[in-house]
Design a protein around this motif. Sequence first.
Motif, PDB file in Angstrom:
ATOM      1  N   SER A 106     -28.391   1.473  31.143  1.00 30.20           N
ATOM      2  CA  SER A 106     -28.216   2.673  31.400  1.00 30.20           C
ATOM      3  C   SER A 106     -26.865   2.704  31.113  1.00 30.20           C
ATOM      4  CB  SER A 106     -28.359   1.813  32.810  1.00 30.20           C
ATOM      5  OG  SER A 106     -27.243   0.664  33.442  1.00 30.20           O
ATOM      6  N   ILE A 107     -26.083   2.395  30.930  1.00 30.77           N
ATOM      7  CA  ILE A 107     -24.806   2.145  29.884  1.00 30.77           C
ATOM      8  C   ILE A 107     -24.164   2.183  28.673  1.00 30.77           C
ATOM      9  CG2 ILE A 107     -23.894   1.518  32.324  1.00 30.77           C
ATOM     10  CD1 ILE A 107     -22.569  -0.522  31.145  1.00 30.77           C
ATOM     11  N   ALA A 108     -25.861   1.383  27.960  1.00 27.89           N
ATOM     12  CA  ALA A 108     -25.315   1.213  26.725  1.00 27.89           C
ATOM     13  C   ALA A 108     -25.377   3.320  26.029  1.00 27.89           C
ATOM     14  CB  ALA A 108     -26.299   0.343  25.900  1.00 27.89           C
ATOM     15  N   HIS A 109     -25.075   3.095  24.261  1.00 29.36           N
ATOM     16  CA  HIS A 109     -25.686   4.658  23.336  1.00 29.36           C
ATOM     17  C   HIS A 109     -27.069   3.695  22.999  1.00 29.36           C
ATOM     18  CE1 HIS A 109     -21.733   5.470  24.289  1.00 29.36           C
ATOM     19  NE2 HIS A 109     -22.018   6.337  23.964  1.00 29.36           N
ATOM     20  N   ARG A 110     -26.837   2.658  22.449  1.00 30.54           N
ATOM     21  CA  ARG A 110     -28.251   2.192  21.748  1.00 30.54           C
ATOM     22  C   ARG A 110     -28.532   0.934  21.578  1.00 30.54           C
ATOM     23  NH1 ARG A 110     -27.923   0.943  16.883  1.00 30.54           N
ATOM     24  NH2 ARG A 110     -25.437   0.486  16.383  1.00 30.54           N
ATOM     25  N   GLY A 111     -29.325  -0.044  21.806  1.00 26.05           N
ATOM     26  CA  GLY A 111     -29.363  -1.706  22.017  1.00 26.05           C
ATOM     27  C   GLY A 111     -30.526  -1.912  21.110  1.00 26.05           C
ATOM     28  N   TYR A 112     -30.439  -3.149  20.552  1.00 31.40           N
ATOM     29  CA  TYR A 112     -31.284  -4.193  20.758  1.00 31.40           C
ATOM     30  C   TYR A 112     -31.657  -5.606  20.903  1.00 31.40           C
ATOM     31  CZ  TYR A 112     -28.636  -2.854  15.896  1.00 31.40           C
ATOM     32  OH  TYR A 112     -27.552  -1.772  15.266  1.00 31.40           O
ATOM     33  N   ARG A 130     -35.338  -2.259  18.260  1.00 31.55           N
ATOM     34  CA  ARG A 130     -34.371  -1.424  18.249  1.00 31.55           C
ATOM     35  C   ARG A 130     -33.990   0.073  18.668  1.00 31.55           C
ATOM     36  NH1 ARG A 130     -32.025  -3.126  12.541  1.00 31.55           N
ATOM     37  NH2 ARG A 130     -33.442  -4.484  12.913  1.00 31.55           N
ATOM     38  N   GLY A 131     -32.753   0.372  19.124  1.00 30.15           N
ATOM     39  CA  GLY A 131     -33.163   1.586  19.194  1.00 30.15           C
ATOM     40  C   GLY A 131     -32.318   2.304  19.690  1.00 30.15           C
ATOM     41  N   THR A 132     -32.178   3.635  20.137  1.00 31.78           N
ATOM     42  CA  THR A 132     -31.362   4.681  21.140  1.00 31.78           C
ATOM     43  C   THR A 132     -31.464   3.435  22.616  1.00 31.78           C
ATOM     44  OG1 THR A 132     -32.802   6.087  22.114  1.00 31.78           O
ATOM     45  CG2 THR A 132     -31.511   6.360  20.450  1.00 31.78           C
ATOM     46  N   ALA A 133     -30.283   3.236  23.832  1.00 31.86           N
ATOM     47  CA  ALA A 133     -31.186   3.219  25.073  1.00 31.86           C
ATOM     48  C   ALA A 133     -32.036   3.846  25.911  1.00 31.86           C
ATOM     49  CB  ALA A 133     -29.686   3.244  25.764  1.00 31.86           C
ATOM     50  N   ASP A 179     -38.013   3.117  27.544  1.00 29.91           N
ATOM     51  CA  ASP A 179     -38.797   3.756  27.637  1.00 29.91           C
ATOM     52  C   ASP A 179     -40.054   3.130  27.449  1.00 29.91           C
ATOM     53  OD1 ASP A 179     -38.080   6.003  29.215  1.00 29.91           O
ATOM     54  OD2 ASP A 179     -37.952   7.150  27.438  1.00 29.91           O
ATOM     55  N   ASP A 180     -39.740   2.228  26.563  1.00 24.90           N
ATOM     56  CA  ASP A 180     -40.570   0.801  25.671  1.00 24.90           C
ATOM     57  C   ASP A 180     -41.472   0.228  26.364  1.00 24.90           C
ATOM     58  OD1 ASP A 180     -41.766  -0.305  23.193  1.00 24.90           O
ATOM     59  OD2 ASP A 180     -40.829   0.514  22.319  1.00 24.90           O
ATOM     60  N   PRO A 181     -42.577   0.239  26.654  1.00 29.98           N
ATOM     61  CA  PRO A 181     -43.131  -0.774  27.447  1.00 29.98           C
ATOM     62  C   PRO A 181     -43.412  -2.268  26.881  1.00 29.98           C
ATOM     63  CG  PRO A 181     -45.126   0.001  26.138  1.00 29.98           C
ATOM     64  CD  PRO A 181     -44.096   0.970  25.746  1.00 29.98           C
ATOM     65  N   ARG A 182     -42.347  -2.555  26.087  1.00 28.12           N
ATOM     66  CA  ARG A 182     -42.379  -3.927  24.875  1.00 28.12           C
ATOM     67  C   ARG A 182     -41.221  -4.710  25.148  1.00 28.12           C
ATOM     68  NH1 ARG A 182     -43.716  -2.083  18.993  1.00 28.12           N
ATOM     69  NH2 ARG A 182     -41.972  -0.067  19.376  1.00 28.12           N
TER      70      ARG A 182
END
Length: 244
Positions: free
Chosen positions: A206-212, A222-225, A230-233
């Motif tokens: 909720s506060i990050a730009h991207r994540g792993y 990996r991807g944007t926040a 939105d990714d069920p995985r």
Amino acid sequence: MSEHPILEFDEVTVHYGASRALDKVSIVVRPGEMVSLLGGNASGKSTTMKTALGLLRPSSGAVRVNGVELTATAPPARIAAGLASVPEARRVFPAMTVEENLYVGGYIRKERRSALAARAAELYEHFPRLRERRGQQAGTLSGGEQQMLAFARALMSKPRLVCMDEPTMGLSPLFVDRVLDEIARLNRELGLAILIVEQQAELALSIAHRGYVLRGGEIVLRGTAAELLDDPRVRDAYLGKVTS
């Protein structure tokens, strides 16, 4: 030429004895960016953080800070390069005052006490609650206030990147929201890069730009926040059920 990433892992592998804790992990944190490391227990999140700070040495791969390889260097070299840490469980010095805790964070710069006082005064502008409690023993603060003190203490060294390990651990829901709001605010206002390790995916993203997302020492997503939210995985990763 674009600015170098503040922190870069290039296929980093880390072992604990014969056990492989990280397997060819590649991550990047750019200036002013907030990046979340997500995953369940034993996923490799804290190992990644310790490796970034020089507490663990990779068995292969490279760690670069501001484009300079520092793979084999100890923590002082990482701090000098602009990294700082807010450790798990805060670890403030309970018998010391708020201000004394801040000064401890600034001693790495080997500045005069007057310079430390000036830096603390700057941080009080961002943390007015700490200014109100500057003479109070840190052990008497609430959990949320101690977390803010740990964050301010890290900022005393004037870092470019702060590594935060489980900042919401042990906090009440009310203080969880306050702490995350403060982290996001300082990222915006100071342009401070933040690498945040957190088990609660929705909160971190909720506060990050991207994540792993890590599982078993490997990056599985990996991807944007927004993409990860939105990714069920993402939820499956916490249960050890990442699918292709």
